[in-house]
Design an enzyme around this catalytic site. Sequence first.
Site, PDB file in Angstrom:
ATOM      1  N   GLU A 173      -5.444 126.003 114.816  1.00  0.00           N
ATOM      2  CA  GLU A 173      -6.707 126.410 115.455  1.00  0.00           C
ATOM      3  C   GLU A 173      -6.713 127.867 115.887  1.00  0.00           C
ATOM      4  O   GLU A 173      -7.765 128.519 115.885  1.00  0.00           O
ATOM      5  CB  GLU A 173      -6.999 125.510 116.668  1.00  0.00           C
ATOM      6  CG  GLU A 173      -7.362 124.079 116.325  1.00  0.00           C
ATOM      7  CD  GLU A 173      -6.173 123.141 116.265  1.00  0.00           C
ATOM      8  OE1 GLU A 173      -6.391 121.911 116.196  1.00  0.00           O
ATOM      9  OE2 GLU A 173      -5.018 123.639 116.291  1.00  0.00           O
TER      10      GLU A 173
ATOM     11  N   PHE B 101      -7.981 110.709 126.512  1.00  0.00           N
ATOM     12  CA  PHE B 101      -7.140 111.211 125.434  1.00  0.00           C
ATOM     13  C   PHE B 101      -7.733 112.501 124.861  1.00  0.00           C
ATOM     14  O   PHE B 101      -8.913 112.571 124.556  1.00  0.00           O
ATOM     15  CB  PHE B 101      -7.027 110.147 124.332  1.00  0.00           C
ATOM     16  CG  PHE B 101      -6.267 110.603 123.125  1.00  0.00           C
ATOM     17  CD1 PHE B 101      -4.899 110.837 123.201  1.00  0.00           C
ATOM     18  CD2 PHE B 101      -6.910 110.801 121.909  1.00  0.00           C
ATOM     19  CE1 PHE B 101      -4.189 111.252 122.090  1.00  0.00           C
ATOM     20  CE2 PHE B 101      -6.210 111.224 120.794  1.00  0.00           C
ATOM     21  CZ  PHE B 101      -4.831 111.448 120.881  1.00  0.00           C
ATOM     22  N   GLN B 102      -6.909 113.507 124.746  1.00  0.00           N
ATOM     23  CA  GLN B 102      -7.286 114.823 124.243  1.00  0.00           C
ATOM     24  C   GLN B 102      -8.438 115.446 125.027  1.00  0.00           C
ATOM     25  O   GLN B 102      -9.312 116.111 124.466  1.00  0.00           O
ATOM     26  CB  GLN B 102      -7.621 114.765 122.746  1.00  0.00           C
ATOM     27  CG  GLN B 102      -6.393 114.515 121.875  1.00  0.00           C
ATOM     28  CD  GLN B 102      -6.617 114.758 120.408  1.00  0.00           C
ATOM     29  OE1 GLN B 102      -7.735 114.635 119.905  1.00  0.00           O
ATOM     30  NE2 GLN B 102      -5.553 115.114 119.688  1.00  0.00           N
TER      31      GLN B 102
ATOM     32  N   LYS C 250     -18.531 114.314 122.302  1.00  0.00           N
ATOM     33  CA  LYS C 250     -18.676 113.489 121.114  1.00  0.00           C
ATOM     34  C   LYS C 250     -19.952 112.661 121.143  1.00  0.00           C
ATOM     35  O   LYS C 250     -20.616 112.494 120.104  1.00  0.00           O
ATOM     36  CB  LYS C 250     -17.455 112.584 120.953  1.00  0.00           C
ATOM     37  CG  LYS C 250     -17.444 111.831 119.629  1.00  0.00           C
ATOM     38  CD  LYS C 250     -16.112 111.163 119.353  1.00  0.00           C
ATOM     39  CE  LYS C 250     -16.105 110.524 117.967  1.00  0.00           C
ATOM     40  NZ  LYS C 250     -14.791 109.913 117.642  1.00  0.00           N
TER      41      LYS C 250
ATOM     42  N   MET D 238       9.436 146.876 118.043  1.00  0.00           N
ATOM     43  CA  MET D 238       8.983 147.570 119.248  1.00  0.00           C
ATOM     44  C   MET D 238       9.808 147.153 120.460  1.00  0.00           C
ATOM     45  O   MET D 238      10.076 147.967 121.356  1.00  0.00           O
ATOM     46  CB  MET D 238       7.496 147.309 119.489  1.00  0.00           C
ATOM     47  CG  MET D 238       6.879 148.239 120.529  1.00  0.00           C
ATOM     48  SD  MET D 238       6.962 149.991 120.070  1.00  0.00           S
ATOM     49  CE  MET D 238       5.534 150.131 118.997  1.00  0.00           C
TER      50      MET D 238
END
Length: 602
Positions: A80, A142-143, A192, A511
């Site tokens: 993502e 959940f999630q 949802k 760096m």
Amino acid sequence: MQNFPAGHIPAAAALPRETSAAPASHDASSEELTGSEILIRCLQAEGVACLWGYPGGAVLHVYDALHRQQQIQHVLVRHEQSAVHAADGYARATGHVGVALVTSGPGLTNAVTGIATAYMDSIPMVVISGQVPTRDIGQDAFQECDTVGITRPIVKHNFLIKDPRDIVQTLKKAFHIARSGRPGPVVVDFPKDVSASRIIHAGYPQTLEMRSYKPTLQGHGGQIRKALQLLLTARRPYVYTGGGVILSGACDELRTLVDRLGFPVTSTLMGLGAYPASDPKFLGMLGMHGTWEANNAMQDCDVLLAIGARFDDRVIGNVEHFAQGKRKIIHIDIDPSSIAKRVKVDVPIVGDVKTVLVEMLSLLDASDVRPAPQDMAQWWSAIGTWRARRCLDYDRGNTYVIKPQRVIETLCDITRNEDVYIASDVGQHQMWAAQYFRFEKPRRWINSGGLGTMGVSIPFAMGVKMGRPDSEVYCIVGDGSVQMSTKELSTCLQYDTPIKIVLLNNRYLGMVRQQQQISHEGRYSQSYLDALPDFVKLAQAYGHVGMLIERPADIEAALREARAMRDRTVLLDFRIDPTENVFPVVEVGKGINEMLLGSEDL
């Protein structure tokens, strides 16, 4: 419904941020659709051509709606974070709003770094995140995560849609907020049950009126006149430009102003390309890894015109040291919070950079006053003395080990007449690209300036290639940062986005190693990469071309061979000098012209 050609985004308007919208006109037709179908219709009406994302349970209704349309191309990334970076790269290269789609919970938290990267660099973006059903919000479902709370510090605005009747107005607001005023990312959290609800859709609003937030576009006329008077009477004037010039589309106006006045001009990392690097009036990038002449001119000028820049720590170094210079400062920026945030400003001008410069040029045309030739001659003479130090020189004659600067210079030379985009990760390779690739046009330099995010270059390049398919797209990477996004080589293959990956491989986190050498007495703690993959075989495993280059004499031939494979992604593994450092450098806490110019200064 109002539709636009694929890839086209309507012109930005001065729109408010979070207040309610006035009634807007709709098409006469109406039909019953799911929330997900309405969301897709909104994206189509905004002219969205590409969408980067990764599916999950909370957004399956949206993906089902995507499957049943042809106008928007969805690109399935492998993480993502890459979805947001790719949308970001697309936005930087095209000027259009980038769009990403992620699922709830870990989908959103994985996207946070990409959102913060866009926020720090003022990139217009809309990120749509799935959310658990509204009845489950706050129940540790959940999630589930608090998307609004998590993203609040790193977005221009965010929304949680709880009623499907709010989808259309919310999307209209989101796109206008993202592209209006100082651009930035907007997150739309989409539960949802809202995505599955069926309601009557009456079309997408053609107009939007909001009350409480009106970005100031027109600069104050009196302040602009005062600024011009200061510039025309200056003895040592200097023009300091930043990414705001590019974001506002003001590059032509900047070039006209600088050319008419004959002033020296410099640029931040984010502003490269706004003024042609080949023009002798351009002194190079300034700041921590800027040129000796650019930094000394910044410290010694008597009138400084700052345009779309924010005087950040990497540009001016120690604020107290910078303040010792006796100069008048004019600061033009659309964001009033950026003006006088870090340094005292004498003439603040709040407004859109392009609008302000147009008015300034009009006033200049009407004036007979011009800078005194003798003063300008003396000023350019001083600049010439600084230039004579040739601070970007390196061992060009080395025939035993590849110098990274030579790779960048060669790439610049052989692509000079092409429309080329350069994406970079963060680190030594980023600074070498900024110093040695001479950018002539805006939006060709794609990098993370504010947040300094590693792992961005491959997804950046994917987004650029989707937005500019006929152009050559290169990403400059290091052996550390490239491993953060090599999984997206799979995406490049699936969606046929041929990019060229120039890997400057020194077997270090370069760096970090450089700073450990300079500031920590050579204690190289966890900066050596001891188990690197065979990058040539890795590229081949993903279905691409891999090339190993170990001799300076082979640099140009390898780059030309890679360029000739226009329809293939090619990874070029350049084994560079592991001891090479980026010079010049201003150490943290030092003044802008207290620079180390080479290893002899260590």
